[in-house]
Design a protein around this motif. Sequence first.
Motif, mmCIF file in Angstrom:
data_model
loop_
_atom_site.group_PDB
_atom_site.id
_atom_site.type_symbol
_atom_site.label_atom_id
_atom_site.label_comp_id
_atom_site.label_asym_id
_atom_site.label_seq_id
_atom_site.Cartn_x
_atom_site.Cartn_y
_atom_site.Cartn_z
ATOM 1 N N ILE A 501 0.346 -1.238 0.073
ATOM 2 C CA ILE A 501 -0.150 0.017 -0.167
ATOM 3 C C ILE A 501 0.854 1.569 -0.396
ATOM 4 N N GLY A 504 1.948 2.592 -3.413
ATOM 5 C CA GLY A 504 1.488 3.043 -4.083
ATOM 6 C C GLY A 504 -0.302 2.501 -4.520
ATOM 7 N N LEU A 505 -0.494 0.782 -4.014
ATOM 8 C CA LEU A 505 -0.998 0.446 -5.130
ATOM 9 C C LEU A 505 -2.589 0.582 -4.470
ATOM 10 N N ASP A 506 -3.579 0.459 -5.164
ATOM 11 C CA ASP A 506 -4.808 0.562 -4.752
ATOM 12 C C ASP A 506 -5.578 -0.732 -3.201
ATOM 13 N N THR A 507 -6.075 -0.636 -2.520
ATOM 14 C CA THR A 507 -6.256 -1.673 -1.851
ATOM 15 C C THR A 507 -6.422 -3.112 -2.172
ATOM 16 N N SER A 508 -7.298 -3.437 -3.691
ATOM 17 C CA SER A 508 -7.242 -4.433 -3.790
ATOM 18 C C SER A 508 -5.993 -4.986 -4.269
ATOM 19 N N GLU A 509 -5.200 -4.259 -5.517
ATOM 20 C CA GLU A 509 -3.721 -5.390 -5.583
ATOM 21 C C GLU A 509 -2.501 -4.798 -4.828
#
Length: 658
Positions: A501, A504-509
């Motif tokens: 996270i 910078g990844l969104d939660t699902s990724e």
Amino acid sequence: MASPSSDLDRERRKCTFNVAELTDIINGGREKTERRQYLESLVLNEPIFNYDDYYFLSREEKYSDAVKKTVRLVQVLKQHNIEDPEDYQTLLKYVLNLNLPIALHNSMFRPTIRDQGTDEQRKKWLPLANDYKIIGTYAQTELGHGTFIRGLETTSTYDPKREEFVLNTPTLTATKWWPGCLGKTSTHAVVMAQLYIKNQCYGIHSFIIQLRSLKDHSPMPGVTVGDIGNKVGLETNDNGFLAMDNVRIPRENMLMRHAQVYPDGTYRKPANSKLVYGTMVLLRATVVSESATNLSKAATIAIRYSCVRRQTEAKPGELEPQIIDYVTQQHKLVPQLATAYAFAWIARYMMSTYHALHADIESGHLGALQELHGISSGLKAFTAEMSVSGIEVCRRACGGHGFSAASGLVSMYKDRLPSCTYEGENTVLYLQTARFLLKCFRQPSITPSSMSYIQVKPLPGARWGVKSPEDLMKPILLVEAFEHRAQRTIKSAAQFLESQISQGLDTSEAMNRSGIEFVRCAKAHCYYFVTRNFFQSTALLKCSKEIKESLLTLGVVFALNGIADNSGEFLEDCFITGTQMEFVRERILYCYKQLRPNLVGLVDAFAFADQSLNSALGAYDGDVYNRLYNWAKRAPLNKTDVHSSYHKYLKPILKSKI
Ligand SMILES: CCCCCCCC/C=C\CCCCCC(=O)SCCNC(=O)CCNC(=O)[C@H](O)C(C)(C)COP(=O)(O)OP(=O)(O)OC[C@H]1O[C@@H](n2cnc3c(N)ncnc32)[C@H](O)[C@@H]1OP(=O)(O)O
Ligand SMILES: Cc1cc2nc3c(=O)[nH]c(=O)nc-3n(C[C@H](O)[C@H](O)[C@H](O)COP(=O)(O)OP(=O)(O)OC[C@H]3O[C@@H](n4cnc5c(N)ncnc54)[C@H](O)[C@@H]3O)c2cc1C
């Protein structure tokens, strides 16, 4: 060559404990043993429940035979007023060696109506279902979606004018696919469909649909239904497909205990949208028990056979040893036996936890939902996976005869394999448990007492307190090792997720990228949970010293093999040293030696009737070779000395004179 039956007699004389006492412990007390014996007596003597030639039947014959047995079973149940689901479960486990074409009726259809139906709906449907006037299934999975339930495409659209729901299969991928007992047997189904009212979708709800006429069993108007064809195992079951074209059902056929649709189309949502998933949770808990039973059967067959089978004379002229005396054979089978016991104990824990938390949920404490889901998902996956791989180890340990259908292990493996997929694919379920573990890791307030260990942060530089091989007989130290591994892998999964996270990844990724870490920590948690439960439950047993000793040694085998098989996870943070790993390997051998005289006693204690094992290799008397020979002589290919294919094909190419 020694007589196989005298081999087993000698093994039985060596046993240090009273087998009947252990049988009572496994069954949950003397009364339960007596009840089991009574139930067995009702069916074991009936010729219809004979399975002698079962392995020679084609798929269609197996299905038909299973229907015949089902009908007789229902008659027996009625005749003797047997209504308790536990009794039915006992019969399935110990006598009826099959997945019956009413499996879904009893394991999912009836429980769904009981848990999701209003009092009136229960009153209407349950007497019919309990009396087998109707037979039902649970139709959720579709061609296009199984795991992702919210993605199901079947629609149920409310028509307020007629106060009816209209069910439709709008696309090919919306076709229901896989439900057990749907293809040919069931008259009704609980169908999971997207509820639409005035063009608005309210998500998945359950509806009772009549599939077939109660007069002639033909499909009802608008219903297309059939068997999906051959698959791995479960040949007695008619897993099916279902498509619906404007099938109308009364408003009262939506199960409305948790969510309601009123006559004018007003919708009242459930207190928790996951209440509709309740039956799956029950069946996951049941799979834990099924996994235990089947691994116990496989261990019974392979251990008895290994005491009868002799191979390779050690010294010229000497009697060949029983193959069980090879330590490599022990290293295959004793861990399976230990796992079978560990699973029998965790199955009991799982069912009692299910009933306790389910009662909480019923009385409105919805917080128990996620705890039950968190515990049952992981245990279903863990026990199914280890049980299936253990059955295969047992099968291979029987050498060539393990390949014969007559071993009983071939069909057992094929019938159990799907348990890793149905009722939630195993990886998907491990991921669910990991989500719950991570939640508990972050929020002490939601952590149930059974998982409070998660709150203890593993100390960096912690070391295992084992100083000698003898220390490895101490449950507290064994449990400590698994606790440490679980705590460390949960923390590491949480940190991995956070690092994704923070990149910078969104939660699902970020969740997806953390999946492997999630599965790792869920497995570590399950191993810990099962080991801890085994030692705790065994410590509480009131039994002879000899039984307790054997059980504790089995617990040590379960734990030490878990450490040896996953050694990297214990070594990577130096919690366990190389020297301690050597102690582990040494102690495993020591335990095998301790257990050796009791191996047959430990499998006899499961008390499976020969009929339920249906194995030429694993029968109580050990008369393996006569059984194999007599069985082969009955094979359909041996009905005539000269097969018809000789006349059709072979004869012209064979020389008549040489
Ligand atoms: C009498 C007994 C006889 C016994 C005989 C036994 C032998 C019989 C032999 C053979 C029978 C075989 C029968 C097989 C039957 C079937 O297979 S039926 C079909 C089963 N299908 C599945 O299991 C599908 C698996 N998928 C799921 O369960 C879910 O979709 C999912 C968990 C993967 C995700 O669900 P989704 O709705 O997409 O989740 P989200 O909206 O993303 O929400 C996730 C949150 O919801 C929580 N959650 C999910 N499920 C539950 C639940 N059941 N209870 C409580 N909570 C749940 C989950 O934890 C997430 O919470 P957080 O967001 O807070 O983390
Ligand atoms: C013998 C048998 C009996 C069955 N009986 C019934 C029944 O009675 N009623 C009924 O309704 N259904 C039944 N089913 C269907 C069964 O419940 C589903 O097959 C099961 O839930 C798996 O779903 P799926 O087939 O969609 O697999 P998929 O979800 O397509 O799985 C394929 C792969 O994708 C992976 N995957 C999928 N989603 C994710 C994710 N979110 N994260 C990571 N990996 C993912 C899985 O791990 C797996 O490796 C039965 C199935 C079988 C085999």
